[in-house]
Write an enzyme that holds these catalytic residues in place. Structure first.
Site, PDB file in Angstrom:
ATOM      1  N   ARG A 105      -5.504   5.962  -8.352  1.00 38.93           N
ATOM      2  CA  ARG A 105      -5.163   7.384  -8.393  1.00 38.93           C
ATOM      3  C   ARG A 105      -5.175   7.925  -9.825  1.00 38.93           C
ATOM      4  O   ARG A 105      -5.706   9.013 -10.073  1.00 38.93           O
ATOM      5  CB  ARG A 105      -3.794   7.589  -7.729  1.00 38.93           C
ATOM      6  CG  ARG A 105      -3.814   7.206  -6.250  1.00 38.93           C
ATOM      7  CD  ARG A 105      -2.422   7.055  -5.648  1.00 38.93           C
ATOM      8  NE  ARG A 105      -1.719   8.329  -5.596  1.00 38.93           N
ATOM      9  CZ  ARG A 105      -0.499   8.468  -5.112  1.00 38.93           C
ATOM     10  NH1 ARG A 105       0.158   7.422  -4.635  1.00 38.93           N
ATOM     11  NH2 ARG A 105       0.088   9.657  -5.092  1.00 38.93           N
ATOM     12  N   LEU A 145       0.873  -1.170   0.000  1.00 38.30           N
ATOM     13  CA  LEU A 145       0.000   0.000   0.000  1.00 38.30           C
ATOM     14  C   LEU A 145       0.910   1.219   0.000  1.00 38.30           C
ATOM     15  O   LEU A 145       1.949   1.221   0.670  1.00 38.30           O
ATOM     16  CB  LEU A 145      -0.887   0.036   1.252  1.00 38.30           C
ATOM     17  CG  LEU A 145      -1.991  -1.018   1.396  1.00 38.30           C
ATOM     18  CD1 LEU A 145      -2.755  -0.794   2.694  1.00 38.30           C
ATOM     19  CD2 LEU A 145      -2.956  -1.002   0.207  1.00 38.30           C
ATOM     20  N   ASP A 146       0.535   2.256  -0.738  1.00 41.38           N
ATOM     21  CA  ASP A 146       1.306   3.497  -0.716  1.00 41.38           C
ATOM     22  C   ASP A 146       1.397   4.018   0.715  1.00 41.38           C
ATOM     23  O   ASP A 146       0.505   3.763   1.528  1.00 41.38           O
ATOM     24  CB  ASP A 146       0.625   4.567  -1.584  1.00 41.38           C
ATOM     25  CG  ASP A 146       0.687   4.236  -3.072  1.00 41.38           C
ATOM     26  OD1 ASP A 146       1.545   3.440  -3.458  1.00 41.38           O
ATOM     27  OD2 ASP A 146      -0.141   4.780  -3.824  1.00 41.38           O
ATOM     28  N   LYS A 147       2.437   4.771   0.989  1.00 35.70           N
ATOM     29  CA  LYS A 147       2.642   5.324   2.330  1.00 35.70           C
ATOM     30  C   LYS A 147       1.389   6.031   2.854  1.00 35.70           C
ATOM     31  O   LYS A 147       0.995   5.867   4.005  1.00 35.70           O
ATOM     32  CB  LYS A 147       3.821   6.311   2.302  1.00 35.70           C
ATOM     33  CG  LYS A 147       4.087   6.984   3.641  1.00 35.70           C
ATOM     34  CD  LYS A 147       5.189   8.024   3.536  1.00 35.70           C
ATOM     35  CE  LYS A 147       5.373   8.754   4.857  1.00 35.70           C
ATOM     36  NZ  LYS A 147       6.406   9.800   4.795  1.00 35.70           N
ATOM     37  N   THR A 151      -1.724   5.683   1.915  1.00 35.33           N
ATOM     38  CA  THR A 151      -2.961   4.891   1.848  1.00 35.33           C
ATOM     39  C   THR A 151      -3.050   4.041   3.112  1.00 35.33           C
ATOM     40  O   THR A 151      -2.071   3.434   3.522  1.00 35.33           O
ATOM     41  CB  THR A 151      -2.954   3.968   0.601  1.00 35.33           C
ATOM     42  OG1 THR A 151      -2.821   4.764  -0.575  1.00 35.33           O
ATOM     43  CG2 THR A 151      -4.230   3.154   0.507  1.00 35.33           C
TER      44      THR A 151
END
Length: 303
Positions: A243, A142-144, A146
């Site tokens: 995104r 997961l992105d930082k 998110t």
């Protein structure tokens, strides 16, 4: 829903909660509520990710607080002496997998700048407390910025099995996205071919078969004139897929300056949350389903 929890995996962290009464910078606020601590001590608590605002970790000294927000401070002694997991909690654990709920602001894995304050590093330390030979492996990321459900494997074999059979094993990946503007069409999908620029920006190619095919389904949960809350299901799992597709839709994810967001600091974080992960267990084949509650800031902004 699988809800097995190991009662001994960690002690509950002792934390302090404060409601913000007036606008001010975070460091100023912390120095007031922790007046018994030195400026450097307060700064180090911030830097270690021990301060949460509403539903995200905040490390910036000059973050602008708004009235009504809740600031939670994880006590220093609790974090160090009790080996508390910072910015995450374990939802499930067995011999093969660990499933966590990750807060926004915590890196999944190490970067050039940050090696230790990551989900992977903390889990590695956690499993090694039981046996120094134990290890943890990243299955997906997961992105930082998110938050939500994320899974790790406890062996190379399980990791490989999950990654090689991801499409068959994973039964549901549902996100919620807080996006800018009112999405008029109640449900729909975006299909495109994603490519990565030299500056590591993902974008949709106008040419068919030029890049990796990505399909995102969405449904409006609630909306007002400024914001819409969408439930998003991934048919494919490409880098930054949601995104890019929200930008393509004309409704970029809140706080996502990289992909077209115009709103400045509407919720103090990226408006993306991994709500549901459901998969067949790699060893037992049992269907497991895990949920992480939708952040309160997403719900209140889109009412």
């Amino acid at each position: 829903m699988a809800n097995k929890k190991y009662s001994n995996y960690r002690k509950e962290a002792k934390s302090l909660k404060y409601e913000v009464k007036e606008p001010e910078e975070l460091l100023t606020f912390l120095l007031k509520v922790m007046s018994n601590r030195s400026r450097n001590s307060v700064k180090s608590i911030l830097a270690r990710g021990q301060v949460t605002i509403d539903d995200h970790i905040e490390t910036k000294y000059n973050y602008n607080l708004r009235p009504g927000q809740t600031v939670t401070i994880l006590k220093n002694k609790a974090a160090i002496k009790e080996n508390v997991l910072i910015g995450m909690s374990i939802l499930y654990e067995d011999e093969d997998v660990i499933v966590i709920n990750k807060e926004a602001g915590l890196l999944s894995i190490a970067t050039e700048k940050e090696k230790k304050q990551t989900a992977l590093h903390q889990l590695m330390e956690y499993v090694r407390r039981e046996d120094p030979e134990n290890r943890v492996f990243v299955v997906h990321r997961l992105d930082k910025d998110t938050s939500g459900v994320m899974m790790f494997a406890k062996s190379e074999q399980v990791k490989r099995k999950m990654q090689d059979n991801w499409k068959d094993i994973v039964k549901e990946r549902t996100y919620v996205a807080l996006v800018e503007g009112k999405v008029v069409k109640e449900k729909g999908y975006i299909s495109s071919w994603l490519k990565e620029s030299k500056t590591h920006l993902m974008y949709s190619s106008p040419t068919k078969n030029d890049g990796m095919h990505a399909i995102t389904h969405y449904q409006v949960i609630q909306a007002n004139e400024e914001f819409s809350l969408l439930e998003v299901q991934l048919e494919t799992g490409r880098k930054n897929q949601i995104r890019v597709h929200m930008q393509d839709l004309g409704h970029p994810v809140v706080g996502d300056k990289k992909y077209g967001s115009k709103q400045r600091n509407a919720i103090g974080r990226l408006g993306l949350h991994a709500k549901v992960l459901s998969f067949n267990h790699p060893t037992t084949d049992q269907l497991l389903l895990f949920k992480a509650d939708v952040p309160q800031s997403f719900l209140s902004k889109s009412k």
